[in-house]
Design a protein around this motif. Structure first.
Motif, PDB file in Angstrom:
ATOM      1  N   TRP A  24       0.833  -1.194   0.000  1.00  0.00           N
ATOM      2  CA  TRP A  24       0.000   0.000   0.000  1.00  0.00           C
ATOM      3  C   TRP A  24       0.874   1.253   0.000  1.00  0.00           C
ATOM      4  O   TRP A  24       0.582   2.218  -0.710  1.00  0.00           O
ATOM      5  CB  TRP A  24      -0.920   0.011   1.220  1.00  0.00           C
ATOM      6  CG  TRP A  24      -1.581   1.336   1.408  1.00  0.00           C
ATOM      7  CD1 TRP A  24      -2.678   1.809   0.757  1.00  0.00           C
ATOM      8  CD2 TRP A  24      -1.136   2.382   2.277  1.00  0.00           C
ATOM      9  NE1 TRP A  24      -2.952   3.087   1.174  1.00  0.00           N
ATOM     10  CE2 TRP A  24      -2.025   3.464   2.116  1.00  0.00           C
ATOM     11  CE3 TRP A  24      -0.098   2.515   3.175  1.00  0.00           C
ATOM     12  CZ2 TRP A  24      -1.874   4.648   2.821  1.00  0.00           C
ATOM     13  CZ3 TRP A  24       0.037   3.694   3.878  1.00  0.00           C
ATOM     14  CH2 TRP A  24      -0.849   4.744   3.693  1.00  0.00           C
ATOM     15  N   ALA A  25       1.943   1.243   0.797  1.00  0.00           N
ATOM     16  CA  ALA A  25       2.843   2.402   0.861  1.00  0.00           C
ATOM     17  C   ALA A  25       3.536   2.628  -0.472  1.00  0.00           C
ATOM     18  O   ALA A  25       3.729   3.770  -0.895  1.00  0.00           O
ATOM     19  CB  ALA A  25       3.873   2.208   1.970  1.00  0.00           C
ATOM     20  N   ILE A  26       3.879   1.561  -1.161  1.00  0.00           N
ATOM     21  CA  ILE A  26       4.509   1.705  -2.479  1.00  0.00           C
ATOM     22  C   ILE A  26       3.513   2.272  -3.484  1.00  0.00           C
ATOM     23  O   ILE A  26       3.839   3.188  -4.243  1.00  0.00           O
ATOM     24  CB  ILE A  26       5.074   0.356  -2.967  1.00  0.00           C
ATOM     25  CG1 ILE A  26       6.284  -0.024  -2.122  1.00  0.00           C
ATOM     26  CG2 ILE A  26       5.439   0.425  -4.435  1.00  0.00           C
ATOM     27  CD1 ILE A  26       6.825  -1.392  -2.440  1.00  0.00           C
ATOM     28  N   ARG A  27       2.298   1.756  -3.486  1.00  0.00           N
ATOM     29  CA  ARG A  27       1.295   2.230  -4.456  1.00  0.00           C
ATOM     30  C   ARG A  27       0.858   3.660  -4.186  1.00  0.00           C
ATOM     31  O   ARG A  27       0.501   4.385  -5.109  1.00  0.00           O
ATOM     32  CB  ARG A  27       0.075   1.328  -4.436  1.00  0.00           C
ATOM     33  CG  ARG A  27       0.318   0.023  -5.123  1.00  0.00           C
ATOM     34  CD  ARG A  27      -0.950  -0.743  -5.281  1.00  0.00           C
ATOM     35  NE  ARG A  27      -0.674  -1.987  -5.976  1.00  0.00           N
ATOM     36  CZ  ARG A  27      -1.540  -2.955  -6.082  1.00  0.00           C
ATOM     37  NH1 ARG A  27      -2.717  -2.848  -5.531  1.00  0.00           N
ATOM     38  NH2 ARG A  27      -1.212  -4.053  -6.724  1.00  0.00           N
ATOM     39  N   GLN A  30       4.577   6.631  -1.110  1.00  0.00           N
ATOM     40  CA  GLN A  30       5.161   7.093   0.151  1.00  0.00           C
ATOM     41  C   GLN A  30       6.678   7.155   0.085  1.00  0.00           C
ATOM     42  O   GLN A  30       7.287   7.884   0.846  1.00  0.00           O
ATOM     43  CB  GLN A  30       4.743   6.163   1.294  1.00  0.00           C
ATOM     44  CG  GLN A  30       3.267   6.154   1.559  1.00  0.00           C
ATOM     45  CD  GLN A  30       2.790   7.449   2.157  1.00  0.00           C
ATOM     46  OE1 GLN A  30       3.456   8.032   2.999  1.00  0.00           O
ATOM     47  NE2 GLN A  30       1.646   7.912   1.712  1.00  0.00           N
ATOM     48  N   PHE A  31       7.285   6.394  -0.816  1.00  0.00           N
ATOM     49  CA  PHE A  31       8.745   6.312  -0.887  1.00  0.00           C
ATOM     50  C   PHE A  31       9.319   7.069  -2.091  1.00  0.00           C
ATOM     51  O   PHE A  31      10.478   6.874  -2.433  1.00  0.00           O
ATOM     52  CB  PHE A  31       9.186   4.849  -0.962  1.00  0.00           C
ATOM     53  CG  PHE A  31       8.735   4.031   0.209  1.00  0.00           C
ATOM     54  CD1 PHE A  31       9.194   4.306   1.477  1.00  0.00           C
ATOM     55  CD2 PHE A  31       7.855   2.983   0.038  1.00  0.00           C
ATOM     56  CE1 PHE A  31       8.790   3.552   2.558  1.00  0.00           C
ATOM     57  CE2 PHE A  31       7.441   2.224   1.114  1.00  0.00           C
ATOM     58  CZ  PHE A  31       7.906   2.513   2.379  1.00  0.00           C
ATOM     59  N   GLN A  37      11.713  15.434   2.702  1.00  0.00           N
ATOM     60  CA  GLN A  37      11.287  15.486   4.094  1.00  0.00           C
ATOM     61  C   GLN A  37      12.459  15.652   5.046  1.00  0.00           C
ATOM     62  O   GLN A  37      12.331  16.285   6.082  1.00  0.00           O
ATOM     63  CB  GLN A  37      10.490  14.226   4.459  1.00  0.00           C
ATOM     64  CG  GLN A  37       9.160  14.130   3.751  1.00  0.00           C
ATOM     65  CD  GLN A  37       8.238  15.274   4.105  1.00  0.00           C
ATOM     66  OE1 GLN A  37       8.238  15.771   5.221  1.00  0.00           O
ATOM     67  NE2 GLN A  37       7.466  15.712   3.128  1.00  0.00           N
ATOM     68  N   GLY A  38      13.594  15.107   4.697  1.00  0.00           N
ATOM     69  CA  GLY A  38      14.772  15.266   5.535  1.00  0.00           C
ATOM     70  C   GLY A  38      15.313  16.684   5.524  1.00  0.00           C
ATOM     71  O   GLY A  38      15.856  17.154   6.522  1.00  0.00           O
TER      72      GLY A  38
END
Length: 62
Positions: A24-27, A30-31, A37-38
């Motif tokens: 779900w995070a890949i779709r 999120q990455f 963000q850093g």
């Protein structure tokens, strides 16, 4: 020995849940932008400058 018959399905269920969350995070991308963000924390200007507290940060009377 009977606990093994309970723990193995629970472990398999945890692996399936972790896999679903990961995909779900890949779709949901999120990455995609990990560097932004850093560096946002370094340039965050939303907080006001430190205001001296009247009770603790005052100059002594001359």
């Amino acid at each position: 020995m009977n606990i093994v018959f309970v723990m193995i399905p629970i472990a398999i269920l945890f692996v399936i849940i972790a896999g679903v969350v990961f995909f779900w995070a890949i779709r949901s991308e999120q990455f995609e932008d990990l560097d932004r963000q850093g560096s946002n924390i370094l340039f965050d200007e939303d907080l006001p400058a430190h205001q001296p507290n009247k009770h603790t940060d005052h100059d002594p009377q001359p």
